[in-house]
Design a protein around this motif. Structure first.
Motif, PDB file in Angstrom:
ATOM      1  N   ALA A   1       0.804  -1.156  -0.150  1.00 13.81           N
ATOM      2  CA  ALA A   1      -0.239   0.195   0.016  1.00 13.81           C
ATOM      3  C   ALA A   1       0.903   1.163  -0.219  1.00 13.81           C
ATOM      4  CB  ALA A   1      -1.276   0.108   1.155  1.00 13.81           C
ATOM      5  N   GLU A   2       2.065   0.989   0.364  1.00 13.10           N
ATOM      6  CA  GLU A   2       2.691   2.199   1.023  1.00 13.10           C
ATOM      7  C   GLU A   2       3.838   2.650  -0.117  1.00 13.10           C
ATOM      8  OE1 GLU A   2       2.515   0.505   3.750  1.00 13.10           O
ATOM      9  OE2 GLU A   2       0.846   1.913   3.526  1.00 13.10           O
ATOM     10  N   LEU A   3       4.208   1.365  -1.213  1.00 15.13           N
ATOM     11  CA  LEU A   3       5.172   1.503  -2.551  1.00 15.13           C
ATOM     12  C   LEU A   3       4.013   1.760  -3.630  1.00 15.13           C
ATOM     13  CD1 LEU A   3       7.268  -1.258  -0.527  1.00 15.13           C
ATOM     14  CD2 LEU A   3       7.579   1.499  -1.268  1.00 15.13           C
ATOM     15  N   HIS A   4       2.671   1.579  -3.566  1.00 15.29           N
ATOM     16  CA  HIS A   4       2.567   1.698  -5.166  1.00 15.29           C
ATOM     17  C   HIS A   4       1.711   3.200  -5.038  1.00 15.29           C
ATOM     18  CE1 HIS A   4      -1.617   1.048  -4.187  1.00 15.29           C
ATOM     19  NE2 HIS A   4      -1.930   0.719  -4.561  1.00 15.29           N
ATOM     20  N   ALA A   5       1.133   3.712  -6.039  1.00 12.72           N
ATOM     21  CA  ALA A   5       0.446   5.067  -6.569  1.00 12.72           C
ATOM     22  C   ALA A   5      -0.170   4.824  -7.550  1.00 12.72           C
ATOM     23  CB  ALA A   5       1.726   6.657  -6.397  1.00 12.72           C
ATOM     24  N   ALA A   6      -1.742   4.878  -7.444  1.00 18.66           N
ATOM     25  CA  ALA A   6      -2.256   5.171  -8.806  1.00 18.66           C
ATOM     26  C   ALA A   6      -3.005   6.409  -8.581  1.00 18.66           C
ATOM     27  CB  ALA A   6      -3.941   4.390  -8.001  1.00 18.66           C
ATOM     28  N   VAL A   7      -3.225   6.433 -10.686  1.00 19.99           N
ATOM     29  CA  VAL A   7      -3.170   7.776 -10.463  1.00 19.99           C
ATOM     30  C   VAL A   7      -4.203   7.657 -12.288  1.00 19.99           C
ATOM     31  CG1 VAL A   7      -2.703   9.614 -12.207  1.00 19.99           C
ATOM     32  CG2 VAL A   7      -0.583   8.156 -11.046  1.00 19.99           C
ATOM     33  N   PRO A   8      -5.435   7.728 -11.787  1.00 15.53           N
ATOM     34  CA  PRO A   8      -6.671   7.940 -12.883  1.00 15.53           C
ATOM     35  C   PRO A   8      -6.459   9.096 -13.750  1.00 15.53           C
ATOM     36  CG  PRO A   8      -7.539   8.838 -10.625  1.00 15.53           C
ATOM     37  CD  PRO A   8      -6.226   8.557 -10.806  1.00 15.53           C
ATOM     38  N   GLY A   9      -7.042   9.119 -14.188  1.00 13.11           N
ATOM     39  CA  GLY A   9      -7.225   9.577 -16.033  1.00 13.11           C
ATOM     40  C   GLY A   9      -5.909   9.730 -16.576  1.00 13.11           C
ATOM     41  N   LEU A  10      -4.788   8.839 -16.349  1.00 14.04           N
ATOM     42  CA  LEU A  10      -3.955   8.666 -17.679  1.00 14.04           C
ATOM     43  C   LEU A  10      -3.747   7.157 -18.223  1.00 14.04           C
ATOM     44  CD1 LEU A  10      -1.054  10.572 -15.605  1.00 14.04           C
ATOM     45  CD2 LEU A  10      -2.571  11.075 -17.502  1.00 14.04           C
ATOM     46  N   PRO A  11      -3.462   7.460 -19.649  1.00 12.94           N
ATOM     47  CA  PRO A  11      -3.201   5.848 -20.533  1.00 12.94           C
ATOM     48  C   PRO A  11      -2.434   4.473 -19.201  1.00 12.94           C
ATOM     49  CG  PRO A  11      -2.221   7.085 -21.893  1.00 12.94           C
ATOM     50  CD  PRO A  11      -2.536   7.958 -20.135  1.00 12.94           C
ATOM     51  N   LEU A  12      -2.349   3.421 -19.855  1.00 13.98           N
ATOM     52  CA  LEU A  12      -1.984   2.786 -18.560  1.00 13.98           C
ATOM     53  C   LEU A  12      -0.426   2.702 -19.480  1.00 13.98           C
ATOM     54  CD1 LEU A  12      -2.392  -0.301 -17.131  1.00 13.98           C
ATOM     55  CD2 LEU A  12      -2.732  -1.332 -19.072  1.00 13.98           C
ATOM     56  N   ALA A  13      -0.158   3.151 -20.260  1.00 13.28           N
ATOM     57  CA  ALA A  13       0.972   3.116 -20.918  1.00 13.28           C
ATOM     58  C   ALA A  13       1.728   4.172 -20.035  1.00 13.28           C
ATOM     59  CB  ALA A  13       1.130   3.169 -22.286  1.00 13.28           C
ATOM     60  N   SER A  14       1.418   4.739 -19.642  1.00 14.22           N
ATOM     61  CA  SER A  14       2.294   5.855 -18.425  1.00 14.22           C
ATOM     62  C   SER A  14       2.793   5.523 -16.959  1.00 14.22           C
ATOM     63  CB  SER A  14       1.143   6.919 -18.382  1.00 14.22           C
ATOM     64  OG  SER A  14       0.776   8.025 -19.851  1.00 14.22           O
ATOM     65  N   SER A  15       2.029   3.785 -16.684  1.00  9.95           N
ATOM     66  CA  SER A  15       2.998   2.988 -15.564  1.00  9.95           C
ATOM     67  C   SER A  15       4.399   2.917 -15.562  1.00  9.95           C
ATOM     68  CB  SER A  15       2.258   2.096 -15.515  1.00  9.95           C
ATOM     69  OG  SER A  15       0.977   2.050 -15.512  1.00  9.95           O
ATOM     70  N   ARG A  16       4.404   3.990 -14.152  1.00  9.97           N
ATOM     71  CA  ARG A  16       6.470   3.418 -14.363  1.00  9.97           C
ATOM     72  C   ARG A  16       6.891   2.919 -13.388  1.00  9.97           C
ATOM     73  NH1 ARG A  16       4.153   8.449 -14.419  1.00  9.97           N
ATOM     74  NH2 ARG A  16       5.248  10.268 -13.062  1.00  9.97           N
ATOM     75  N   VAL A  17       7.957   2.440 -12.657  1.00  7.90           N
ATOM     76  CA  VAL A  17       8.227   2.236 -11.762  1.00  7.90           C
ATOM     77  C   VAL A  17       9.487   3.415 -11.238  1.00  7.90           C
ATOM     78  CG1 VAL A  17      10.155   0.381 -10.171  1.00  7.90           C
ATOM     79  CG2 VAL A  17       8.477  -0.077 -12.248  1.00  7.90           C
ATOM     80  N   LEU A  18       9.189   4.132  -9.774  1.00  9.28           N
ATOM     81  CA  LEU A  18      10.673   4.928  -9.057  1.00  9.28           C
ATOM     82  C   LEU A  18      11.625   4.479  -8.113  1.00  9.28           C
ATOM     83  CD1 LEU A  18       7.464   7.708  -9.753  1.00  9.28           C
ATOM     84  CD2 LEU A  18       9.341   7.625 -11.378  1.00  9.28           C
ATOM     85  N   PRO A  19      12.690   4.891  -8.121  1.00 12.37           N
ATOM     86  CA  PRO A  19      13.768   4.221  -7.103  1.00 12.37           C
ATOM     87  C   PRO A  19      12.811   5.050  -5.837  1.00 12.37           C
ATOM     88  CG  PRO A  19      14.404   6.268  -8.708  1.00 12.37           C
ATOM     89  CD  PRO A  19      13.314   5.669  -8.909  1.00 12.37           C
ATOM     90  N   GLY A  20      12.566   4.905  -4.593  1.00 16.00           N
ATOM     91  CA  GLY A  20      12.363   5.306  -3.549  1.00 16.00           C
ATOM     92  C   GLY A  20      10.684   4.998  -3.308  1.00 16.00           C
ATOM     93  N   ILE A  21      11.093   6.607  -2.372  1.00 18.88           N
ATOM     94  CA  ILE A  21       9.175   6.601  -1.744  1.00 18.88           C
ATOM     95  C   ILE A  21       8.163   7.493  -2.143  1.00 18.88           C
ATOM     96  CG2 ILE A  21       7.777   6.591  -0.116  1.00 18.88           C
ATOM     97  CD1 ILE A  21       9.301   5.452   1.380  1.00 18.88           C
ATOM     98  N   VAL A  22       7.114   7.692  -3.122  1.00 16.99           N
ATOM     99  CA  VAL A  22       6.372   8.290  -3.333  1.00 16.99           C
ATOM    100  C   VAL A  22       4.978   8.839  -1.867  1.00 16.99           C
ATOM    101  CG1 VAL A  22       4.793   9.285  -4.976  1.00 16.99           C
ATOM    102  CG2 VAL A  22       6.769   8.198  -5.434  1.00 16.99           C
ATOM    103  N   LEU A  23       4.699   9.809  -1.355  1.00 17.48           N
ATOM    104  CA  LEU A  23       4.733   9.835  -0.666  1.00 17.48           C
ATOM    105  C   LEU A  23       2.429  11.351  -1.421  1.00 17.48           C
ATOM    106  CD1 LEU A  23       6.641  11.332   2.621  1.00 17.48           C
ATOM    107  CD2 LEU A  23       5.705   8.989   2.133  1.00 17.48           C
ATOM    108  N   ARG A  24       1.776  10.618  -1.002  1.00 14.64           N
ATOM    109  CA  ARG A  24       0.884  11.307  -1.445  1.00 14.64           C
ATOM    110  C   ARG A  24      -0.092  12.605  -0.778  1.00 14.64           C
ATOM    111  NH1 ARG A  24      -1.727   8.153  -5.636  1.00 14.64           N
ATOM    112  NH2 ARG A  24      -2.274  10.211  -6.502  1.00 14.64           N
ATOM    113  N   ARG A  25       1.241  13.783  -0.863  1.00 15.17           N
ATOM    114  CA  ARG A  25       0.856  14.836  -0.077  1.00 15.17           C
ATOM    115  C   ARG A  25       1.820  16.056  -0.806  1.00 15.17           C
ATOM    116  NH1 ARG A  25       2.302  11.365   2.892  1.00 15.17           N
ATOM    117  NH2 ARG A  25       0.358  10.506   3.813  1.00 15.17           N
ATOM    118  N   ASP A  26       1.478  17.305  -0.655  1.00 17.68           N
ATOM    119  CA  ASP A  26       2.589  18.152  -0.760  1.00 17.68           C
ATOM    120  C   ASP A  26       3.263  18.278  -0.062  1.00 17.68           C
ATOM    121  OD1 ASP A  26       3.447  19.854  -2.498  1.00 17.68           O
ATOM    122  OD2 ASP A  26       2.333  21.521  -3.156  1.00 17.68           O
ATOM    123  N   PHE A  27       4.357  19.481  -0.150  1.00 15.65           N
ATOM    124  CA  PHE A  27       5.203  19.545   1.136  1.00 15.65           C
ATOM    125  C   PHE A  27       4.866  20.868   1.596  1.00 15.65           C
ATOM    126  CE2 PHE A  27       8.467  17.935  -2.163  1.00 15.65           C
ATOM    127  CZ  PHE A  27       9.451  17.934  -1.194  1.00 15.65           C
TER     128      PHE A  27
END
Length: 213
Positions: free
Chosen positions: A2-28
C-alpha cells in the motif's frame, strides 16, 4: 504494498512506471530545494514548544505576558531550526501537523517539511533507514542527532493533477525501496491492476520462501 504504489486515474496505462524511492501522496508544507545528500528527521509530535507541562494550567494575565509567551515560543522554535540546519538536516518528516511558526522558521532556515504522514509510512521509513523519531525539546538541544536518515534526493512530483513528494533514502538493509506508479482511465481499473499485482507479488514471495527452506 500500500505504501509502495500510487494509483493515478485519468492517464493511459502506458504511463505507468517504477520510480526509485518512495512517493508520498501529499504536498510539501514547506519546500526548500537542496542538492546532494542530506539528512532527514522523523517526528511524531508538534515541534512548537509547550508553554507548560501536560495537565498544568497556563494562565495569561496581561497582554505583556501573552507577547512574552509568543516570543519565547518563536525563539525556541528558531533555535531548533538553527540546530537542525547546523547538523545538515534539510527535511522534516512528521506524522503530526505542524503549526505556522514551525513552517515559518523551517522555510527561513532551508528545511523542507512533509506533515501528516501515516503510521504505516513512518514505520516503513524507519525500517528502511534505521532511524527513529526525535524528541526535540529536551534539556540539551545541542546533543548529537543520532536519529537522522540519509536522503539521496527529495523533490516535488506531479502525478496527474496531484502534487506528491518523491524521496530517495539510503537503505541500511538489503531492501531498496521502489514505488510503482499505476496509471489507468478510472479508479476501478487501477484498483483491479493493483490487486492483481499485489497477488502476484504475494505468490512470488511464497515461492521464494519455499525455495529458501
Amino acid at each position: 504494498f500500500a505504501e509502495l504504489h500510487a494509483a493515478v486515474p485519468g492517464l493511459p496505462l502506458a504511463s505507468s512506471r517504477v520510480l526509485p524511492g518512495i512517493v508520498l501522496r501529499r504536498d510539501f508544507a514547506a519546500y526548500c530545494p537542496a542538492a546532494g545528500e542530506l539528512r532527514a528527521l522523523l517526528v511524531t509530535e508538534p515541534l512548537r514548544p509547550a508553554l507548560t507541562a501536560p495537565g498544568v494550567e497556563f494562565v495569561v494575565d496581561s497582554e505583556d505576558h501573552y507577547q512574552a509567551s509568543v516570543r519565547w515560543v518563536a525563539e525556541r522554535t528558531e533555535a531548533l531550526m538553527k540546530h537542525l540546519q547546523s547538523r545538515n538536516v534539510k527535511l522534516l518528516l512528521s506524522s503530526a501537523k505542524q503549526e505556522e511558526v514551525v513552517i515559518y522558521y523551517a522555510k527561513l532556515y532551508g528545511v523542507s517539511v512533509v506533515e501528516c504522514l501515516s503510521s504505516q509510512e513512518m514505520a516503513l521509513i524507519c525500517e528502511i533507514t534505521g532511524a527513529s523519531a526525535y524528541a526535540p525539546f529536551g534539556d540539551n538541544m545541542d546533543r548529537e542527532l543520532t536519529e537522522t536518515a540519509v536522503v539521496t534526493f527529495c523533490q516535488p512530483l506531479l502525478l496527474g493533477s496531484g502534487r506528491c513528494v518523491h524521496i530517495g533514502f539510503s537503505s541500511v538493509c538489503a531492501f531498496q525501496p521502489h514505488c510503482l506508479v499505476l496509471c489507468g482511465p478510472v479508479d476501478g481499473v487501477n484498483e483491479q491492476h493493483a490487486a492483481a499485482l499485489q497477488e502476484a507479488f504475494t505468490m512470488l514471495q511464497q515461492l521464494f520462501k519455499t525455495v529458501d527452506q
